[in-house]
Design a protein around this motif. Structure first.
Motif, PDB file in Angstrom:
ATOM      1  N   SER A  44      17.545  33.006  33.410  1.00 48.94           N
ATOM      2  CA  SER A  44      16.649  33.086  34.813  1.00 48.94           C
ATOM      3  C   SER A  44      17.418  32.671  35.869  1.00 48.94           C
ATOM      4  O   SER A  44      17.584  33.410  37.009  1.00 48.94           O
ATOM      5  N   GLN A  80       9.736  36.036  35.396  1.00 50.10           N
ATOM      6  CA  GLN A  80       9.085  35.487  34.043  1.00 50.10           C
ATOM      7  C   GLN A  80       7.535  35.378  34.484  1.00 50.10           C
ATOM      8  O   GLN A  80       7.213  34.661  35.311  1.00 50.10           O
ATOM      9  N   ASP A 162      12.647  39.688  34.096  1.00 49.18           N
ATOM     10  CA  ASP A 162      12.942  38.354  33.321  1.00 49.18           C
ATOM     11  C   ASP A 162      11.611  38.117  32.194  1.00 49.18           C
ATOM     12  O   ASP A 162      10.536  37.967  32.553  1.00 49.18           O
ATOM     13  N   GLU A 163      12.104  38.406  30.880  1.00 47.56           N
ATOM     14  CA  GLU A 163      11.362  38.221  29.711  1.00 47.56           C
ATOM     15  C   GLU A 163      10.198  38.904  29.762  1.00 47.56           C
ATOM     16  O   GLU A 163       9.111  38.380  29.426  1.00 47.56           O
TER      17      GLU A 163
HETATM   18 MG    MG Z   1      14.065  32.135  31.404  1.00 43.88          MG
END
Ligand code: MG
Ligand code: ADP
Length: 247
Positions: A44, A80, A162-163
């Protein structure tokens, strides 16, 4: 051919603690790239540093040879999910409209054309029937699809996610990866943080393996190797077992 993204010697630290050390790599236009590594590896942090959302101690980042500042409107970022305030009172449609027209401001009413485009993007991710819902009322997978719609609405060239697959249902995951593959086929460049190794083979054509330092980067079959992975995950062999099962 110009690289879509060039990263040179990036260092980042938080209050003197090093999070990224001397990270360099480049990404060709049209690549679908997985950024992998264990928890706390700096994945991240890397994305935020690339986008100038946090300061770098050192390093240079170019998107199509230009600085981020000049390229901002061609870049979409989906943070995220756990880092987003889902209580913020906003409807699905407005989230997409505001995302794609940041200059519109809160007091100007979006025009018909803007609404129609936002709805089209929601349709693409299968969320058109939810346009009047509050984003906080959606499931994880639905929220992630709305954020992808917002990135689509922006007509970006380069996407950072992000994810996106954490805590979402299988159908949403399938929808999202299908759209990402289609975007990459159409020449868009996509970087996806993905913290485990399952499915990386199916999903990505390039991998960046990170654990504070760059452990490996390149075409998936060159990077998805036991020595690279054991270095990144420092002996967490359950991941490697999984890989062997997959192969
Ligand atoms: Mg992360
Ligand atoms: P990943 O996304 O790979 O799980 P992060 O980039 O979130 O890793 O974090 C990398 C390291 O930096 C971790 O050790 C984490 O605790 C630390 N870190 C991340 N964000 C901050 C912050 N805002 N302040 C201090 N330390 C941070």
């Amino acid at each position: 051919m110009d690289s879509a993204l060039t990263v040179k010697n990036v260092f980042v630290s938080y209050h003197g603690n090093e999070a990224l050390r001397d990270v360099s790599f480049s990404v060709d236009p049209g690549s679908l790239v997985g950024i992998i590594g264990p928890n706390g590896a700096g994945k991240s942090t890397l994305i935020k540093a690339l986008l100038n959302l946090i300061p770098k101690d050192q390093g240079e980042v170019k998107i199509y040879g230009k600085n981020i500042k000049e390229m901002r409107k061609f870049i979409a970022y989906v943070p995220q999910r756990s880092h987003i305030d889902w209580d913020f009172p906003i409807t699905v449609l407005d989230a997409v409209i505001i995302g794609c027209y940041p200059t519109l401001g809160l007091f100007k009413r979006p025009k018909k054309k803007e609404k129609a485009w936002a709805l089209q993007c929601l349709e693409k991710v299968g969320m058109q029937d939810f346009s009047k819902r509050q984003i906080g009322e959606l499931s994880g997978g639905q929220q992630q699809r709305v954020f992808l719609a917002r990135a689509l609405a922006q007509k970006a060239q380069v996407f950072f996610l992000d994810e996106p697959f954490v805590g979402i249902d299988a159908a949403s995951e399938e929808t999202i990866i299908h759209i990402l593959k289609e975007l990459s086929t159409n020449g868009k460049t996509i970087l996806v943080v993905h913290h485990d190794l399952s499915k990386v083979n199916d999903y990505f054509d390039q991998l960046i393996v990170l654990n504070k330092e760059l452990i490996g980067s390149g075409k998936i079959d060159q990077v998805l190797q036991a020595d690279v992975l054991s270095k990144a995950y420092s002996g967490r062999f359950s991941f490697l077992d999984k890989l062997e099962v997959q192969a």
